[in-house]
Design an enzyme around this catalytic site. Structure first.
Site, PDB file in Angstrom:
ATOM      1  N   CYS A 116      -4.014  35.462  46.394  1.00 44.26           N
ATOM      2  CA  CYS A 116      -3.230  34.238  46.211  1.00 44.26           C
ATOM      3  C   CYS A 116      -3.926  32.987  46.750  1.00 44.26           C
ATOM      4  O   CYS A 116      -3.516  31.873  46.462  1.00 44.26           O
ATOM      5  CB  CYS A 116      -1.858  34.395  46.849  1.00 44.26           C
ATOM      6  SG  CYS A 116      -0.905  35.675  46.038  1.00 44.26           S
ATOM      7  N   HIS A 256       1.059  27.329  47.669  1.00 45.39           N
ATOM      8  CA  HIS A 256       1.109  28.554  46.879  1.00 45.39           C
ATOM      9  C   HIS A 256       2.579  28.963  46.748  1.00 45.39           C
ATOM     10  O   HIS A 256       3.337  28.881  47.707  1.00 45.39           O
ATOM     11  CB  HIS A 256       0.300  29.648  47.570  1.00 45.39           C
ATOM     12  CG  HIS A 256       0.508  30.994  46.963  1.00 45.39           C
ATOM     13  ND1 HIS A 256       0.328  31.231  45.624  1.00 45.39           N
ATOM     14  CD2 HIS A 256       0.917  32.176  47.508  1.00 45.39           C
ATOM     15  CE1 HIS A 256       0.607  32.498  45.366  1.00 45.39           C
ATOM     16  NE2 HIS A 256       0.966  33.094  46.487  1.00 45.39           N
ATOM     17  N   ASN A 286       5.490  34.072  41.222  1.00 43.18           N
ATOM     18  CA  ASN A 286       4.185  34.039  41.896  1.00 43.18           C
ATOM     19  C   ASN A 286       3.107  34.454  40.896  1.00 43.18           C
ATOM     20  O   ASN A 286       2.997  35.627  40.556  1.00 43.18           O
ATOM     21  CB  ASN A 286       4.221  34.997  43.099  1.00 43.18           C
ATOM     22  CG  ASN A 286       2.922  35.009  43.888  1.00 43.18           C
ATOM     23  OD1 ASN A 286       1.910  34.452  43.455  1.00 43.18           O
ATOM     24  ND2 ASN A 286       2.941  35.655  45.037  1.00 43.18           N
TER      25      ASN A 286
HETATM   26  O1  UT7 Z   1       1.679  35.834  47.401  1.00 40.84           O
HETATM   27  C1  UT7 Z   1       1.034  36.348  48.475  1.00 40.84           C
HETATM   28  C2  UT7 Z   1       1.642  37.216  49.375  1.00 40.84           C
HETATM   29  N1  UT7 Z   1       2.985  37.643  49.159  1.00 40.84           N
HETATM   30  C3  UT7 Z   1       4.002  37.097  49.806  1.00 40.84           C
HETATM   31  O2  UT7 Z   1       3.864  36.097  50.461  1.00 40.84           O
HETATM   32  C4  UT7 Z   1       5.334  37.810  49.756  1.00 40.84           C
HETATM   33  C5  UT7 Z   1       5.966  37.864  51.111  1.00 40.84           C
HETATM   34  N2  UT7 Z   1       7.186  38.637  51.176  1.00 40.84           N
HETATM   35  C6  UT7 Z   1       8.345  38.256  50.587  1.00 40.84           C
HETATM   36  O3  UT7 Z   1       8.397  37.280  49.879  1.00 40.84           O
HETATM   37  C7  UT7 Z   1       9.581  39.049  50.901  1.00 40.84           C
HETATM   38  O4  UT7 Z   1       9.311  39.959  51.945  1.00 40.84           O
HETATM   39  C8  UT7 Z   1      10.179  39.831  49.697  1.00 40.84           C
HETATM   40  C9  UT7 Z   1      10.743  38.842  48.689  1.00 40.84           C
HETATM   41  C10 UT7 Z   1       9.138  40.713  49.078  1.00 40.84           C
HETATM   42  C11 UT7 Z   1      11.346  40.707  50.178  1.00 40.84           C
HETATM   43  O5  UT7 Z   1      12.305  39.901  50.816  1.00 40.84           O
HETATM   44  P1  UT7 Z   1      12.813  40.265  52.284  1.00 40.84           P
HETATM   45  O6  UT7 Z   1      13.818  39.272  52.623  1.00 40.84           O
HETATM   46  O7  UT7 Z   1      11.620  40.385  53.182  1.00 40.84           O
HETATM   47  O8  UT7 Z   1      13.508  41.654  52.036  1.00 40.84           O
HETATM   48  P2  UT7 Z   1      13.260  43.016  52.819  1.00 40.84           P
HETATM   49  O9  UT7 Z   1      12.043  43.689  52.333  1.00 40.84           O
HETATM   50  O10 UT7 Z   1      13.432  42.776  54.282  1.00 40.84           O
HETATM   51  O11 UT7 Z   1      14.507  43.849  52.339  1.00 40.84           O
HETATM   52  C12 UT7 Z   1      15.861  43.514  52.732  1.00 40.84           C
HETATM   53  C13 UT7 Z   1      16.811  44.416  51.989  1.00 40.84           C
HETATM   54  C14 UT7 Z   1      16.402  45.909  52.039  1.00 40.84           C
HETATM   55  O12 UT7 Z   1      17.584  46.668  52.038  1.00 40.84           O
HETATM   56  P3  UT7 Z   1      18.161  47.304  53.396  1.00 40.84           P
HETATM   57  O13 UT7 Z   1      17.052  48.148  53.950  1.00 40.84           O
HETATM   58  O14 UT7 Z   1      18.471  46.123  54.263  1.00 40.84           O
HETATM   59  O15 UT7 Z   1      19.339  48.045  52.930  1.00 40.84           O
HETATM   60  C15 UT7 Z   1      15.690  46.111  50.726  1.00 40.84           C
HETATM   61  O16 UT7 Z   1      15.727  47.434  50.291  1.00 40.84           O
HETATM   62  O17 UT7 Z   1      16.801  44.054  50.605  1.00 40.84           O
HETATM   63  C16 UT7 Z   1      16.478  45.195  49.802  1.00 40.84           C
HETATM   64  N3  UT7 Z   1      15.738  44.748  48.630  1.00 40.84           N
HETATM   65  C17 UT7 Z   1      16.346  44.309  47.529  1.00 40.84           C
HETATM   66  N4  UT7 Z   1      17.645  44.178  47.199  1.00 40.84           N
HETATM   67  C18 UT7 Z   1      17.932  43.693  45.981  1.00 40.84           C
HETATM   68  C19 UT7 Z   1      14.400  44.665  48.470  1.00 40.84           C
HETATM   69  N5  UT7 Z   1      14.113  44.167  47.245  1.00 40.84           N
HETATM   70  C20 UT7 Z   1      15.314  43.940  46.644  1.00 40.84           C
HETATM   71  C21 UT7 Z   1      15.674  43.441  45.381  1.00 40.84           C
HETATM   72  N6  UT7 Z   1      16.976  43.329  45.092  1.00 40.84           N
HETATM   73  N7  UT7 Z   1      14.770  43.071  44.468  1.00 40.84           N
END
Ligand code: UT7
Length: 333
Positions: A116, A256, A286
């Site tokens: 990225c 980004h 992204n």
């Molecule tokens: O581009 C270069 C590098 N990439 C980035 O910068 C990406 C950085 N990371 C992120 O943007 C975020 O971490 C994500 C968007 C990927 C995920 O968001 P988050 O707020 O960090 O979610 P999380 O992984 O902490 O998950 C929270 C909850 C989990 O459920 P439990 O364990 O709390 O029950 C996940 O299983 O949300 C759940 N979850 C979803 N729920 C609905 C994860 N993905 C989804 C989804 N829809 N698509």
């Protein structure tokens, strides 16, 4: 003789027609439009459809559009850098494929893989060729067809990524416009949190790697988020401090587009209000190397000669960095 700087003199973008909405993703993975918007800011993304279509099929029209805008021919380009992690093939470089497709017979080129942060790495690299006086028309392309790497059953990644391309032309400037300063960083220990396991020389493709879905993006979202939010904000503040730029001096932040929450944190750290932040993540998601030049393309009409612009990115590797640019022209509209 006055110092030569590398100025952006034209910008062009290309996004595929197909729009993949949150509502469509709701039908394939367990997610909701509300979750995606609140956690990322994304509403839809573009997908390049068509058998045999790759990154170069987005880059070629973008670079041809760039030439037309600037009133030059593809033969006038003397260098083309293609920033991508989804090149058409493992080899040769997609830069070569692009120059062939558009008839840029006098250009040499190569690819840069910094995930990225690809576009900012490429922009700094290209600017050095211009500053040295060796090259006069350098095209930097940021392009990714992320749909080629996404597992559409993985709700963590399929909601984020999209396909798109942006390209800029760099030319010599002797009035101090263009790339003024940059900070580029990397930390290979971040590998484990964001990578594609198989397909390279360490794990060549096999039936097993395909069955185990090792040709898709592996992302540990929370870990990446933590590093991204700290490093992107820190490096953006650092380039301002290094160059004595206050928040009033900065006209635009071009971040980004990985997650709106990361962008907001970066802008806050720089003391910038929302109006100064380019944001199109809701439309394109992204697009990895494509996000920053796509923003510049969309905002080109609003940019004024002399504007101080900060580009900032964080990505797989880990890689990150920031660039300070003094914008070189008023848009003709
Ligand atoms: O581009 C270069 C590098 N990439 C980035 O910068 C990406 C950085 N990371 C992120 O943007 C975020 O971490 C994500 C968007 C990927 C995920 O968001 P988050 O707020 O960090 O979610 P999380 O992984 O902490 O998950 C929270 C909850 C989990 O459920 P439990 O364990 O709390 O029950 C996940 O299983 O949300 C759940 N979850 C979803 N729920 C609905 C994860 N993905 C989804 C989804 N829809 N698509």
């Amino acid at each position: 003789m006055s110092k030569i700087t590398a100025a952006i003199t034209a910008v062009q973008g290309y996004v595929p027609d197909y729009i993949l909405t949150n509502q469509e993703l709701e039908k394939t993975v367990e997610t909701t439009d509300e979750w995606i918007i609140s956690r990322t800011g994304i509403k839809e993304r573009r997908i390049l459809k068509g058998e045999g279509k790759g990154a170069s099929d987005m880059a070629a029209p973008a670079v041809l559009g760039l030439c037309k805008k600037r009133g030059i021919q593809p033969e006038d380009i003397d260098m083309l850098i293609c920033c991508t992690v989804t090149g058409d093939h493992i080899f040769p470089a997609t830069a070569n494929i692009i120059t062939d497709k558009i008839g840029a017979k006098n250009a040499f080129g190569y690819d840069i893989n910094a995930a990225c942060s690809g576009f900012i790495y490429g922009l700094v690299t290209g600017s050095k060729f211009v500053e040295s006086g060796s090259h006069k028309k350098v095209v930097v392309v940021g392009v990714d067809k992320m749909s080629a790497l996404v597992d559409y059953q993985d709700r963590q990644t399929c909601i984020i990524f999209g396909d798109g391309c942006g390209a800029v032309l760099l030319e010599p400037n002797t009035e101090g416009f263009g790339v003024k300063d940059s900070i580029l960083r990397s930390d290979g220990s971040g590998f484990q949190h964001l990578h594609q396991k198989a397909g390279g020389s360490a794990y060549p493709p096999s039936i097993e790697t395909v069955t185990k879905k090792e040709h898709h993006i592996h992302q540990e979202g929370q870990a990446v988020f933590k590093f991204a939010v700290t490093n992107m904000a820190d490096v953006s503040a650092e380039i301002m401090e290094k160059n004595n730029l206050t928040s009033d001096d900065v006209a635009w932040l071009v971040p980004h587009q990985a997650n709106k929450r990361i962008i907001d944190a970066t802008a806050r750290r720089m003391g910038l209000s929302d109006e100064k932040v380019m944001l199109n993540i809701h439309k394109y998601g992204n697009t990895t190397s494509g996000t920053i030049p796509l923003c510049l393309w969309e905002w080109e009409d609003k940019l004024k000669k002399g504007d101080n612009i900060i580009l900032s990115a964080f990505g797989g590797g880990f890689t990150w960095g920031a660039i300070w640019i003094k914008w070189a022209y008023d848009s003709k509209k």
